[in-house]
Scaffold this active site. Sequence first.
Site, PDB file in Angstrom:
ATOM      1  N   GLY A 170      57.080  55.748  16.209  1.00  0.00           N
ATOM      2  CA  GLY A 170      56.903  54.525  15.426  1.00  0.00           C
ATOM      3  C   GLY A 170      56.284  53.386  16.223  1.00  0.00           C
ATOM      4  N   GLN A 171      56.140  52.237  15.558  1.00  0.00           N
ATOM      5  CA  GLN A 171      55.477  51.076  16.165  1.00  0.00           C
ATOM      6  C   GLN A 171      56.154  50.678  17.473  1.00  0.00           C
ATOM      7  OE1 GLN A 171      56.096  47.306  14.285  1.00  0.00           O
ATOM      8  NE2 GLN A 171      54.267  46.379  15.170  1.00  0.00           N
ATOM      9  N   LEU A 172      57.465  50.581  17.443  1.00  0.00           N
ATOM     10  CA  LEU A 172      58.210  50.158  18.618  1.00  0.00           C
ATOM     11  C   LEU A 172      58.402  51.311  19.603  1.00  0.00           C
ATOM     12  CD1 LEU A 172      59.740  47.630  19.578  1.00  0.00           C
ATOM     13  CD2 LEU A 172      61.790  48.679  18.661  1.00  0.00           C
ATOM     14  N   ASP A 231      60.873  62.839  17.716  1.00  0.00           N
ATOM     15  CA  ASP A 231      60.519  62.402  16.361  1.00  0.00           C
ATOM     16  C   ASP A 231      60.350  63.654  15.517  1.00  0.00           C
ATOM     17  OD1 ASP A 231      59.519  60.865  14.129  1.00  0.00           O
ATOM     18  OD2 ASP A 231      59.015  59.313  15.581  1.00  0.00           O
ATOM     19  N   TYR A 284      66.622  48.543   2.689  1.00  0.00           N
ATOM     20  CA  TYR A 284      66.491  48.537   4.149  1.00  0.00           C
ATOM     21  C   TYR A 284      67.465  47.501   4.743  1.00  0.00           C
ATOM     22  CZ  TYR A 284      64.142  47.239   8.601  1.00  0.00           C
ATOM     23  OH  TYR A 284      63.847  46.934   9.902  1.00  0.00           O
ATOM     24  N   LYS A 335      70.797  47.962   7.134  1.00  0.00           N
ATOM     25  CA  LYS A 335      70.956  47.297   8.439  1.00  0.00           C
ATOM     26  C   LYS A 335      72.277  46.524   8.504  1.00  0.00           C
ATOM     27  CE  LYS A 335      67.264  48.760  10.481  1.00  0.00           C
ATOM     28  NZ  LYS A 335      67.403  49.787  11.531  1.00  0.00           N
ATOM     29  N   GLY A 349      62.912  58.606  17.103  1.00  0.00           N
ATOM     30  CA  GLY A 349      61.898  57.854  16.354  1.00  0.00           C
ATOM     31  C   GLY A 349      60.851  57.280  17.289  1.00  0.00           C
TER      32      GLY A 349
HETATM   33  C1  AKB Z   1      59.835  44.891   7.951  1.00  0.00           C
HETATM   34  O1  AKB Z   1      58.937  44.093   7.610  1.00  0.00           O
HETATM   35  O2  AKB Z   1      60.451  45.615   7.159  1.00  0.00           O
HETATM   36  C2  AKB Z   1      60.214  44.960   9.414  1.00  0.00           C
HETATM   37  C3  AKB Z   1      61.388  44.083   9.706  1.00  0.00           C
HETATM   38  C4  AKB Z   1      61.235  42.626   9.694  1.00  0.00           C
HETATM   39  O3  AKB Z   1      62.440  44.580   9.963  1.00  0.00           O
HETATM   40  N1  AKB Z   1      59.108  44.588  10.222  1.00  0.00           N
END
Ligand code: AKB
Length: 310
Positions: free
Chosen positions: A13-15, A36, A141, A145, A10
């Site tokens: 991505g941003q990171l 990616d 999401y 996690k 990945g």
């Molecule tokens: C999001 O906004 O989904 C992410 C996070 C806080 O994990 N930046």
Amino acid sequence: MNKDVILIVGSNGQLGTVLTEKLRLNYGAVNVIASDLYKKIGSEDNFITLDATDFKAVEEVVLKNKITQIYHLAAILSAKGEQNPLGTWDLNMKTLFNVLEVSRLHKVKKVFFPSSIAVFGENIDKENTLQSSNLTPTTVYGMSKVAGENWANYYFKKYGLDVRSLRYPGVIGYQSLPGGGTTDYAVDIFHKAVKNESFECFLDASTMLPMMYMDDVIRATLELMEADKEKLTIRTSYNIAGMSFNPEQIALSIKEYYPDFKIAYKPDFRQVIANSWPKCIDDTAARNDWNWKPEYNLNLMTKTMIENLK
Ligand code: AKB
């Protein structure tokens, strides 16, 4: 020689964009393989096209390149994830399982898995949310996690796989754009400001959220990965804090540089997600175990963002 070869899953991505660069400085470009779904123009060197939902493909890359560390950054974020809950669960979990299982089978030494403040939701104290707070997230999401943190802990306890993880707050950097998160506004706002454009914010003025400037995020990630294994007491994921602010406060700090900057508030579905998250985070465990300490506050971040974007 016992050298590390790192795979970033990945990397577009941003990171990933910034972390790839930093890891290449530290470990040498040849030892850091970015991957990616597609090649980004300008990042072709030592890059592999990889669909991390494909177990065999991940295994092949790890074996062929004798990978010793994996940074698994691929995921669908909070806001985008709500548009396709089952697809988000599938992608976030399948890619993690593939990385964990390939790492276990082929003795990868260390794995990094990013978690998020999105693991928090119902029944929490939103001020200084503790490491051990209730984990009942409100997004898919966040659910992926929480599950991922538990799987990381399971692989460590059962198989000894050295998986390390941080609960990232919103990440703000000038080098890359976030995609699909609830905290994205805090990056977008700078891009508008430097173009002398006004900004319409999808969160209301008083929505306080935990945030962190990119340099602190990268440093925290590398410090955790380099920390003495024996010192790590958390094998799910560490709370880490940088700063907390709301849209009104970031707009005010931007006005120091652009006095005519205008912001309007038009909350949408992301407001509900933001309302379920902590306002600020207690990161005592990270401070105690591996000496975590942020360097950027809102004003320093604003100055750095504007100087670099201008
Ligand atoms: C999001 O906004 O989904 C992410 C996070 C806080 O994990 N930046």
